[in-house]
Scaffold this active site. Sequence first.
Site, PDB file in Angstrom:
ATOM      1  N   CYS A   1      -4.849   1.218   6.946  1.00  0.00           N
ATOM      2  CA  CYS A   1      -5.614   0.014   7.269  1.00  0.00           C
ATOM      3  C   CYS A   1      -5.140  -0.595   8.584  1.00  0.00           C
ATOM      4  CB  CYS A   1      -5.540  -1.003   6.131  1.00  0.00           C
ATOM      5  SG  CYS A   1      -3.879  -1.505   5.677  1.00  0.00           S
TER       6      CYS A   1
ATOM      7  N   HIS B   1       0.848  -1.189   0.000  1.00  0.00           N
ATOM      8  CA  HIS B   1       0.000   0.000   0.000  1.00  0.00           C
ATOM      9  C   HIS B   1       0.885   1.240   0.000  1.00  0.00           C
ATOM     10  CE1 HIS B   1      -3.788  -2.068   1.889  1.00  0.00           C
ATOM     11  NE2 HIS B   1      -3.484  -2.534   0.692  1.00  0.00           N
TER      12      HIS B   1
ATOM     13  N   CYS C   1      -1.164  -1.314   7.522  1.00  0.00           N
ATOM     14  CA  CYS C   1      -0.358  -0.094   7.379  1.00  0.00           C
ATOM     15  C   CYS C   1      -0.260   0.649   8.708  1.00  0.00           C
ATOM     16  CB  CYS C   1      -0.945   0.810   6.304  1.00  0.00           C
ATOM     17  SG  CYS C   1      -0.769   0.115   4.650  1.00  0.00           S
TER      18      CYS C   1
ATOM     19  N   GLU D   1       1.464   3.620   2.188  1.00  0.00           N
ATOM     20  CA  GLU D   1       2.285   3.836   3.375  1.00  0.00           C
ATOM     21  C   GLU D   1       3.484   2.900   3.394  1.00  0.00           C
ATOM     22  OE1 GLU D   1      -2.100   4.218   4.796  1.00  0.00           O
ATOM     23  OE2 GLU D   1      -0.979   3.117   3.266  1.00  0.00           O
TER      24      GLU D   1
END
Length: 145
Positions: free
Chosen positions: A77, A52, A86, A54
């Site tokens: 998340c 993702h 994350c 991040e």
Amino acid sequence: MSTVAEHFMQLALAEGRKAVPLCEDNPPVGCLLVRNGAVVASGHTNVPGAPHAEAMALQLLGGDATDVTVYVTLEPCSFHGRTPSCAKALIKAGISKVCVGMLDPDPRNNGRGIAMLRAAGIEVEVGVLAPQVNAALQHYLGRAL
């Protein structure tokens, strides 16, 4: 809300646009890591199952993140799906502050990522440029739910 936060969130929105069309049905999230007023790393949503925004930014930083502020368009998340959480990655990295554009409406998250960050002692600001972030992500978030 500071104009500094708004400036970096605008840049995070631009970073998120780099994800289209590779992100497919996932929202095109953008993330910036900022130290002393300068962007030191950035990331965006990748193909499903890849890191993702991040996680990508943290990988590119590759070092100490204790004095870094994160600007991310969508709430990190809290759960482990196709990729690890994350929020947990930001906590582990030692991030000091996270500025979020909007909460993730996904019922698996929806505030849980923010709660995890705050419980770890990280300062969190939610709603930075929320109308613009919502407009940029709503199409993708509606399909994901």
